[in-house]
Write an enzyme that holds these catalytic residues in place. Structure first.
Site, PDB file in Angstrom:
ATOM      1  N   TYR A 108      59.856 108.725   9.869  1.00 32.44           N
ATOM      2  CA  TYR A 108      61.137 109.314   9.864  1.00 32.44           C
ATOM      3  C   TYR A 108      60.692 110.952   9.491  1.00 32.44           C
ATOM      4  CZ  TYR A 108      65.658 109.864  11.110  1.00 32.44           C
ATOM      5  OH  TYR A 108      66.995 110.236  11.601  1.00 32.44           O
ATOM      6  N   ARG A 161      71.727 117.566  19.124  1.00 35.06           N
ATOM      7  CA  ARG A 161      71.498 118.078  17.941  1.00 35.06           C
ATOM      8  C   ARG A 161      70.290 117.269  17.029  1.00 35.06           C
ATOM      9  NH1 ARG A 161      73.393 117.593  12.132  1.00 35.06           N
ATOM     10  NH2 ARG A 161      71.853 116.156  12.817  1.00 35.06           N
ATOM     11  N   LYS A 179      65.244 105.699  13.158  1.00 35.33           N
ATOM     12  CA  LYS A 179      66.297 105.066  12.132  1.00 35.33           C
ATOM     13  C   LYS A 179      66.399 103.565  12.182  1.00 35.33           C
ATOM     14  CE  LYS A 179      69.074 108.300  10.358  1.00 35.33           C
ATOM     15  NZ  LYS A 179      70.103 109.293  10.210  1.00 35.33           N
ATOM     16  N   GLU A 250      74.284 109.083  16.326  1.00 33.91           N
ATOM     17  CA  GLU A 250      73.422 109.784  15.624  1.00 33.91           C
ATOM     18  C   GLU A 250      72.883 111.200  16.497  1.00 33.91           C
ATOM     19  OE1 GLU A 250      71.853 108.410  13.033  1.00 33.91           O
ATOM     20  OE2 GLU A 250      70.733 110.312  12.760  1.00 33.91           O
ATOM     21  N   ASP A 251      72.852 112.152  15.696  1.00 35.01           N
ATOM     22  CA  ASP A 251      72.561 113.344  16.137  1.00 35.01           C
ATOM     23  C   ASP A 251      73.165 113.944  17.645  1.00 35.01           C
ATOM     24  OD1 ASP A 251      71.103 113.756  13.981  1.00 35.01           O
ATOM     25  OD2 ASP A 251      68.990 113.633  15.029  1.00 35.01           O
ATOM     26  N   ASP A 273      76.244 109.039  11.162  1.00 35.21           N
ATOM     27  CA  ASP A 273      75.558 108.980   9.946  1.00 35.21           C
ATOM     28  C   ASP A 273      75.377 110.268   9.396  1.00 35.21           C
ATOM     29  OD1 ASP A 273      73.560 108.001   7.708  1.00 35.21           O
ATOM     30  OD2 ASP A 273      71.900 109.150   8.672  1.00 35.21           O
ATOM     31  N   ASP A 274      75.208 111.412  10.275  1.00 34.86           N
ATOM     32  CA  ASP A 274      75.126 112.708  10.047  1.00 34.86           C
ATOM     33  C   ASP A 274      76.649 113.113   9.212  1.00 34.86           C
ATOM     34  OD1 ASP A 274      72.813 112.973  11.565  1.00 34.86           O
ATOM     35  OD2 ASP A 274      74.122 112.738  13.314  1.00 34.86           O
ATOM     36  N   ASN A 414      67.783 120.620   6.116  1.00 38.84           N
ATOM     37  CA  ASN A 414      66.193 120.042   6.462  1.00 38.84           C
ATOM     38  C   ASN A 414      65.780 121.048   7.830  1.00 38.84           C
ATOM     39  OD1 ASN A 414      66.329 117.698   4.723  1.00 38.84           O
ATOM     40  ND2 ASN A 414      67.810 117.025   6.050  1.00 38.84           N
TER      41      ASN A 414
HETATM   42  P1  NAD Z   1      76.350 121.735  11.856  1.00 40.96           P
HETATM   43  O1  NAD Z   1      75.534 122.334  12.993  1.00 40.96           O
HETATM   44  O2  NAD Z   1      77.327 120.781  12.229  1.00 40.96           O
HETATM   45  O3  NAD Z   1      76.953 122.765  10.822  1.00 40.96           O
HETATM   46  C1  NAD Z   1      76.219 123.857  10.535  1.00 40.96           C
HETATM   47  C2  NAD Z   1      77.251 124.774   9.811  1.00 40.96           C
HETATM   48  O4  NAD Z   1      76.298 125.787   9.187  1.00 40.96           O
HETATM   49  C3  NAD Z   1      78.326 125.372  10.669  1.00 40.96           C
HETATM   50  O5  NAD Z   1      79.431 125.381  10.145  1.00 40.96           O
HETATM   51  C4  NAD Z   1      77.528 126.906  10.716  1.00 40.96           C
HETATM   52  O6  NAD Z   1      78.903 127.688  10.958  1.00 40.96           O
HETATM   53  C5  NAD Z   1      77.131 127.151   9.575  1.00 40.96           C
HETATM   54  N1  NAD Z   1      76.025 128.091   9.472  1.00 40.96           N
HETATM   55  C6  NAD Z   1      75.210 128.461  10.251  1.00 40.96           C
HETATM   56  N2  NAD Z   1      74.771 129.669   9.939  1.00 40.96           N
HETATM   57  C7  NAD Z   1      75.157 129.822   8.670  1.00 40.96           C
HETATM   58  C8  NAD Z   1      75.319 131.231   7.677  1.00 40.96           C
HETATM   59  N3  NAD Z   1      74.095 132.117   8.203  1.00 40.96           N
HETATM   60  N4  NAD Z   1      75.894 131.022   6.741  1.00 40.96           N
HETATM   61  C9  NAD Z   1      76.661 130.301   6.503  1.00 40.96           C
HETATM   62  N5  NAD Z   1      77.066 129.102   7.132  1.00 40.96           N
HETATM   63  C10 NAD Z   1      76.181 129.059   8.474  1.00 40.96           C
HETATM   64  O7  NAD Z   1      74.861 120.935  11.169  1.00 40.96           O
HETATM   65  P2  NAD Z   1      75.120 119.687  10.144  1.00 40.96           P
HETATM   66  O8  NAD Z   1      75.058 118.448  10.667  1.00 40.96           O
HETATM   67  O9  NAD Z   1      76.271 119.890   9.267  1.00 40.96           O
HETATM   68  O10 NAD Z   1      73.688 120.052   9.181  1.00 40.96           O
HETATM   69  C11 NAD Z   1      73.721 121.181   8.677  1.00 40.96           C
HETATM   70  C12 NAD Z   1      72.254 121.286   7.821  1.00 40.96           C
HETATM   71  O11 NAD Z   1      72.429 119.989   6.878  1.00 40.96           O
HETATM   72  C13 NAD Z   1      70.972 120.875   8.404  1.00 40.96           C
HETATM   73  O12 NAD Z   1      70.041 121.787   8.130  1.00 40.96           O
HETATM   74  C14 NAD Z   1      70.792 119.355   8.043  1.00 40.96           C
HETATM   75  O13 NAD Z   1      69.418 119.322   8.098  1.00 40.96           O
HETATM   76  C15 NAD Z   1      71.201 119.268   6.904  1.00 40.96           C
HETATM   77  N6  NAD Z   1      71.610 117.728   6.580  1.00 40.96           N
HETATM   78  C16 NAD Z   1      70.962 117.263   5.310  1.00 40.96           C
HETATM   79  C17 NAD Z   1      71.251 115.930   5.110  1.00 40.96           C
HETATM   80  C18 NAD Z   1      70.901 115.443   3.970  1.00 40.96           C
HETATM   81  O14 NAD Z   1      70.189 116.053   2.943  1.00 40.96           O
HETATM   82  N7  NAD Z   1      70.703 114.192   3.873  1.00 40.96           N
HETATM   83  C19 NAD Z   1      71.862 115.308   6.086  1.00 40.96           C
HETATM   84  C20 NAD Z   1      72.667 115.844   7.265  1.00 40.96           C
HETATM   85  C21 NAD Z   1      72.416 117.029   7.241  1.00 40.96           C
END
Ligand code: NAD
Length: 557
Positions: A108, A161, A179, A250-251, A273-274, A414
């Site tokens: 993964y 995504r 997954k 997912e994604d 899950d996201d 990530n």
């Molecule tokens: P998403 O695309 O739905 O949301 C991203 C958000 O970030 C949007 O609101 C966007 O406007 C904002 N953004 C982008 N550039 C920015 C900047 N320069 N300043 C401030 N905000 C900014 O994505 P998501 O699904 O919410 O995932 C976001 C991040 O969280 C990813 O990097 C993902 O890897 C991480 N994530 C981590 C976990 C975990 O640790 N368990 C789980 C899910 C997602």
């Protein structure tokens, strides 16, 4: 294979096989490879088809481990493990479970992301179903082609995504496959019941469309009502062909993810899950952190960088948890603030806000930068879910440390290269006072004679247990209460020795016990809410433990 089936009376995988000869060897659920005994080789017509020496499962595990470790390139390791999975599932899962901390990062994240990028060229044989726009009008028929009846767990993506990598179209198949492997390895869901699906609705990734190795259809992404109709046909196909299946989204891109979840979460057991898994793992981290600070959820003020699926999902679950502590809903929402790419999310900011941000668009003067927002809003916790590296600067971390004795700083983006700050930075810029967690793993940090083991807020702690709990209880809906139960259970499993080194999650080596406890809490929530189709067993934990798949060979002769 051990592990009682989820549905009493269904034991397709436990019945004696009618297959003989090469057919046995090419079925990964039956194949034992060199571990078939002499008697089994005679009974199943395998004499001569295998080298003569009979190996034990343990010997096979050692041989496979040596083979994986001998490969220098992570993609080579991934290819090796995938082909092992396609050849012999008991051996694959024994190997992964016995070496979980070493091998999960290969099957993964982070390796699976790179594997998806190369999926076109490393693709060897099909695993799961590809359902493309060409199958419109015949989706149920395609689902019926799947050789295992009684599928109970589907992970589906449309590849828009993929992790932090964006639109990978049909190459996203690596994600549902990975997954579902984690469901089996971490929560003992029998692989017979699992089905990975990629919905190929085209891709807007121009590089892919024209690339020679691309395996999907070369069209622009379907959008609007036609997309929704395609999904509606898919969901109704799932409901008719696999009526007891849990469907995990997912994604999906965030223009679709929230709507799909809202549209379908009450129509079949389904979650994203996201959004929801991330929310539960992050909330568990906050609850774990509060065990260090001695504070309560209701006294927190959370400032998020990033207002997408992860951020608003976490905030929604925080609101549910804070309400359980007695805060009113509107008040709980005012404890959550968002800075996105345009600055602080507030009412009247100028442009129309996406629907999922509206509940957190408070009446407040606009603030452009995160640093300024920290100074003005005085958060207790800073949560990075923006995908933007190096955004938690020294100034910001120091400001959090000036405001709080133990500032909560979670850099969840990530992969590692996208984290808002590193573990080292969080500890050193806060004078060793930060309670830090990240989305991707960071190595231990030494700071002023202390050793910190940063926790990884990995969804792997949550979704396998939630899925198992839903399957064993046959819950007809997956509720916020279930994710809350999962978060509280996870936080409760963090030991004082974990907290002592700054880790707000249990070590991954305990994952099967963690998943079992979460499954029991989720099943209990299903029974309490009257949503479970199965009768409540007297001892949920032991009932579920007995149903978990253990990779050991069955005897054929
Ligand atoms: P998403 O695309 O739905 O949301 C991203 C958000 O970030 C949007 O609101 C966007 O406007 C904002 N953004 C982008 N550039 C920015 C900047 N320069 N300043 C401030 N905000 C900014 O994505 P998501 O699904 O919410 O995932 C976001 C991040 O969280 C990813 O990097 C993902 O890897 C991480 N994530 C981590 C976990 C975990 O640790 N368990 C789980 C899910 C997602």
């Amino acid at each position: 294979m051990h592990g009682r089936p989820f549905i009493d009376g269904l034991s397709a995988w436990g019945e004696p096989t009618q297959l003989r000869g090469p057919g046995v060897l090419s079925d990964p659920l039956l194949n034992k490879g060199t571990a078939f005994t002499t008697q089994e080789r005679d009974a199943l017509g395998l004499r001569g088809l295998l080298p003569p020496r009979v190996f034990t499962l343990e010997e096979q595990v050692q041989r496979s481990l040596t083979a994986v470790r001998s490969k220098q390139d992570v993609i080579e390791k991934y290819i090796y493990l995938t082909s092992l999975q396609n050849r012999n599932e008991v051996l694959f899962y024994r190997l992964v479970i016995d070496h979980i901390e070493e091998l999960v990062p290969i099957i993964y994240t982070p390796t699976v992301g790179e594997a998806c990028l190369h999926y076109g060229s490393i693709y060897r044989r099909p695993r799961g179903l590809f359902i493309s726009l060409n199958e419109r009008g015949r989706i149920a028929e395609i689902l019926r082609l799947w050789p295992h009846g009684g599928v109970r767990l589907i992970v589906v993506t449309d590849g828009e995504r993929i992790l932090g990598l964006g639109d990978l179209g049909a190459l996203g198949m690596g994600i549902p496959v990975g997954k579902l492997s984690l469901y089996t390895a971490c929560a003992g869901v029998h692989p017979y019941y699992t089905l990975p699906i990629t919905l190929d609705v085209g891709t807007d990734n121009a590089l892919l469309q024209t690339g020679p190795a691309y395996i999907g259809i070369r069209e622009r992404r379907l959008r609007g009502a036609a997309y929704d109709d395609f999904i509606a046909e898919f969901v109704s196909g799932v409901k008719s062909v696999f009526p007891k299946a849990l469907l995990q989204w997912e994604d999906f891109g965030n223009t679709n993810a929230f709507r799909l979840l809202r549209n379908y979460r009450h129509r079949l057991p389904s979650f994203n899950d996201d959004i929801q898994g991330t929310a539960a793992v992050a909330l568990a981290g906050v609850i774990g952190a509060l065990r260090l600070t001695g504070s309560t959820l209701a006294r927190q003020r959370l400032l998020f960088l990033g207002a997408g699926e992860a951020g608003t999902g976490i905030a929604d679950l925080y609101v549910a948890a804070a309400r359980a502590e007695g805060l009113g809903e509107a008040e709980a929402r005012r404890h959550c603030w968002f800075v996105d790419s345009k600055g602080l999310v507030v009412q009247g900011r100028g442009e129309p806000l996406a629907e999922h941000k509206l509940p957190y668009a408070h009446e407040h003067p606009f603030i452009e930068s995160l640093a300024e927002a920290v100074k003005v809003l005085k958060p207790t916790a800073l949560i990075g879910v923006s995908g933007m590296p190096a955004t938690f600067t020294r100034e910001i971390v120091a400001a959090m440390a000036a405001l709080n004795e133990r500032p909560i700083i979670f850099a969840l983006s990530n992969p590692t290269s996208k984290a808002e700050c590193t573990a080292d930075q969080a500890y050193s810029w806060s004078g060793g006072r930060a309670i830090f967690a990240s989305g991707s793993p960071f190595p231990p940090v030494e700071f002023e004679g202390r050793r910190f083991l940063p926790g990884q807020g990995n969804n792997i702690y949550i979704f396998p247990g939630v899925g198992l709990g839903v399957l064993v209880s046959e819950a007809r809906e997956i509720t916020e209460q279930m994710f809350l139960a999962a978060a509280n259970t996870l936080a409760g499993l963090v030991q004082p020795e974990d907290l002592a080194v700054g880790r707000v999650y249990p070590p991954l080596s305990n994952i099967r016990e963690v998943s079992l406890r979460i499954a029991a809490a989720v099943a209990a929530a299903a029974h309490d809410a009257g949503l479970a189709a199965r009768a409540r067993p007297p001892n949920l934990v032991e009932d579920i433990r007995g149903r978990m798949f253990e990779p050991v060979y069955r005897e054929y002769a």
